[in-house]
Design an enzyme around this catalytic site. Structure first.
Site, short mmCIF file in Angstrom:
data_model
loop_
_atom_site.label_atom_id
_atom_site.label_comp_id
_atom_site.label_asym_id
_atom_site.label_seq_id
_atom_site.Cartn_x
_atom_site.Cartn_y
_atom_site.Cartn_z
N GLY A 12 0.93 -1.35 0.08
CA GLY A 12 -0.02 -0.17 -0.35
C GLY A 12 0.44 0.99 -0.10
NE ARG A 38 -3.39 4.16 -5.51
CZ ARG A 38 -3.85 5.57 -4.89
NH1 ARG A 38 -5.19 6.05 -4.96
NH2 ARG A 38 -3.58 5.40 -3.59
CB SER A 139 -7.34 0.69 13.37
OG SER A 139 -8.46 2.44 13.30
CE1 TYR A 152 -9.76 0.35 8.87
CE2 TYR A 152 -10.67 1.68 10.83
CZ TYR A 152 -9.46 1.03 9.74
OH TYR A 152 -8.82 2.23 10.13
N PRO A 182 -2.80 3.47 14.49
CG PRO A 182 -2.23 4.35 12.53
CD PRO A 182 -2.68 3.15 13.21
N GLY A 183 -5.13 6.95 15.20
CA GLY A 183 -6.00 7.28 15.47
C GLY A 183 -6.88 8.34 13.81
CD GLU A 188 -4.98 9.33 -1.94
OE1 GLU A 188 -5.91 8.02 -2.13
OE2 GLU A 188 -4.73 10.13 -3.02
CG PHE A 189 -8.83 5.85 6.29
CD1 PHE A 189 -8.47 4.55 6.47
CD2 PHE A 189 -9.83 6.43 6.88
CE1 PHE A 189 -9.07 3.50 6.86
CE2 PHE A 189 -10.18 5.59 7.61
CZ PHE A 189 -10.05 4.56 8.14
#
Length: 254
Positions: A12, A38, A139, A152, A182-183, A188-189
């Protein structure tokens, strides 16, 4: 000639955390293997890195593709010292009874199965050498539930527990494992989560100073650069403006 440079494999890597992590490791003199779906973004990132870089157009949900990519790594990029399982996504914030089942399946396939495929495929290199580090990007949603996080959050709870279980399996083989959680972070999330709705995504960060990709890249590099007698199990990171709320109470229910 034997290459003594350290190597990191990042999934990613076309944006957000993954891109920042690649740039941070490159700045420290590491050789990078960057992967993502991409191709143009991968090539642009590769061209801007200073040290040798191998790019792979890769969908981590495809086990055959992951296996082929790892088997085809040029010798100079093996064995992998650090695997950063960063590829992942959230889709939607609807209640569980309203959500599109395909969104659930995509999150499970990417956040869980993709992480498993990459880990299982690269681990033998590390075990053979008797050294390595797996970093999973989890997360805070894997521990702190919130409305709309249903699957999620559940996938990130998997990442959290899998990281701990993985460490238990691999401690005798000298493989380290870290879960970075992470919080509120601005990448782009949220655009992905709201399927391209830039206004909804922007509202998430309105009047807030969120975590930046470079902050997470710093945490990842710090965790893997500790002395070998130390393993960082997990790092939970929140924005300065983010904390904990009272438990929800709904009045009038019988």
């Amino acid at each position: 000639m034997i290459c003594t440079a350290k190597k990191v494999f990042i999934t990613g890597a076309t944006s957000g955390f993954g891109k920042a992590i690649a740039q941070r490791f490159d700045a420290e003199g590491w050789y990078t293997v960057i992967s993502g779906r991409r191709s143009r973004r991968l090539e642009t990132l590769k061209q801007n890195l200073l040290n040798p870089c191998h790019s792979i157009v890769l969908d981590v949900r495809n086990l055959d593709a992951v296996t082929a990519a790892v088997c085809a790594l040029p010798d100079v990029f093996t064995p992998v010292d650090v695997l950063v399982n960063n590829a992942g996504l959230a889709l939607g914030m609807m209640d569980a009874d309203e959500v599109c089942i395909e969104d659930w399946e995509l999150m499970v396939d990417t956040n869980i199965k993709g992480l498993l495929y990459c880990t299982r495929t690269i681990l033998p290199q590390m075990v053979k050498r008797g050294s390595g580090h797996v970093v999973n990007i989890g997360s805070i949603a894997g521990y702190w539930p919130y409305p709309g996080s249903n699957v999620y959050g559940a996938t990130k709870a998997f990442v959290r527990q899998f990281s701990l279980n993985l460490r238990a399996d691999l401690v005798s083989k000298n493989i380290h494992v870290t879960d970075i959680e992470p919080g509120l972070a601005e990448t782009e999330f949220s655009e992905v989560r709201f399927k391209g709705d830039k206004k909804k995504a922007a509202d998430i960060y309105r009047d807030v100073s969120p975590i930046k990709p470079d902050d997470i890249a710093d945490a990842v590099f710090w965790a893997v650069s500790r002395p070998r007698n130390i393993n960082i199990n997990r790092i939970e990171i929140m924005a300065g403006a983010q904390a904990f709320s009272p438990l929800n109470i709904v009045r009038g229910l019988k």
